[in-house]
Scaffold this motif. Structure first.
Motif, PDB file in Angstrom:
ATOM      1  N   GLU A  75      14.971  13.326  53.344  1.00  0.00           N
ATOM      2  CA  GLU A  75      13.187  13.436  52.888  1.00  0.00           C
ATOM      3  C   GLU A  75      13.520  13.137  51.414  1.00  0.00           C
ATOM      4  O   GLU A  75      12.012  12.592  51.176  1.00  0.00           O
ATOM      5  CB  GLU A  75      12.458  13.689  54.020  1.00  0.00           C
ATOM      6  CG  GLU A  75      11.327  14.240  54.588  1.00  0.00           C
ATOM      7  CD  GLU A  75      10.485  15.328  55.294  1.00  0.00           C
ATOM      8  OE1 GLU A  75       9.910  15.550  54.762  1.00  0.00           O
ATOM      9  OE2 GLU A  75      11.346  15.985  55.843  1.00  0.00           O
ATOM     10  N   TRP A  76      13.891  13.877  51.166  1.00  0.00           N
ATOM     11  CA  TRP A  76      13.018  13.563  49.807  1.00  0.00           C
ATOM     12  C   TRP A  76      13.393  12.943  48.682  1.00  0.00           C
ATOM     13  O   TRP A  76      13.051  12.629  48.012  1.00  0.00           O
ATOM     14  CB  TRP A  76      14.179  15.306  48.727  1.00  0.00           C
ATOM     15  CG  TRP A  76      14.449  15.402  47.413  1.00  0.00           C
ATOM     16  CD1 TRP A  76      13.027  16.640  46.728  1.00  0.00           C
ATOM     17  CD2 TRP A  76      15.247  14.530  46.601  1.00  0.00           C
ATOM     18  NE1 TRP A  76      13.560  15.948  45.660  1.00  0.00           N
ATOM     19  CE2 TRP A  76      15.018  15.060  45.107  1.00  0.00           C
ATOM     20  CE3 TRP A  76      16.158  13.671  46.434  1.00  0.00           C
ATOM     21  CZ2 TRP A  76      15.273  14.805  44.079  1.00  0.00           C
ATOM     22  CZ3 TRP A  76      16.458  14.171  44.945  1.00  0.00           C
ATOM     23  CH2 TRP A  76      16.047  14.031  43.949  1.00  0.00           C
ATOM     24  N   ASP A  93      16.927  16.848  55.284  1.00  0.00           N
ATOM     25  CA  ASP A  93      15.714  17.118  54.370  1.00  0.00           C
ATOM     26  C   ASP A  93      16.810  16.340  52.496  1.00  0.00           C
ATOM     27  O   ASP A  93      15.327  16.239  51.722  1.00  0.00           O
ATOM     28  CB  ASP A  93      16.710  18.506  53.910  1.00  0.00           C
ATOM     29  CG  ASP A  93      15.724  19.643  54.858  1.00  0.00           C
ATOM     30  OD1 ASP A  93      14.768  18.993  54.936  1.00  0.00           O
ATOM     31  OD2 ASP A  93      16.404  20.799  55.243  1.00  0.00           O
ATOM     32  N   GLU A 114      10.761  10.941  49.607  1.00  0.00           N
ATOM     33  CA  GLU A 114       9.620  10.828  48.833  1.00  0.00           C
ATOM     34  C   GLU A 114       9.511  10.757  46.906  1.00  0.00           C
ATOM     35  O   GLU A 114       8.586  10.182  46.406  1.00  0.00           O
ATOM     36  CB  GLU A 114       9.262  12.234  48.763  1.00  0.00           C
ATOM     37  CG  GLU A 114       8.265  12.790  48.287  1.00  0.00           C
ATOM     38  CD  GLU A 114       6.699  12.035  49.105  1.00  0.00           C
ATOM     39  OE1 GLU A 114       5.885  11.915  48.102  1.00  0.00           O
ATOM     40  OE2 GLU A 114       6.892  12.042  50.076  1.00  0.00           O
TER      41      GLU A 114
END
Length: 69
Positions: A9-10, A6, A13
């Protein structure tokens, strides 16, 4: 394990958002006493000597962006 994924992925982004913002940012011009298009001497605080130079500069920059420069 999902916490690591997570966070990754953050981070990806956020990096993509920063890259998009950098690409889309329009460069700013500084007033240096010369027209940014024809280099004629002008009063400090101005960027162009007249509206024609301003419009020609904008057209030139748009053409450069379209060409990928």
């Amino acid at each position: 394990m999902s916490d690591v994924a997570d966070r990754a992925e953050w981070r990806i982004e956020k990096d993509l958002q920063n890259a998009r913002a950098h690409v889309m940012k329009k460069p700013t011009l500084d007033s240096d006493g010369h027209c940014h298009f024809c280099d004629e001497q002008i009063a400090h605080g101005r960027l162009f000597c007249n509206a024609d130079c301003r419009d020609d500069y904008d057209k030139e920059q748009a053409a450069l962006r379209r060409a990928g420069a």
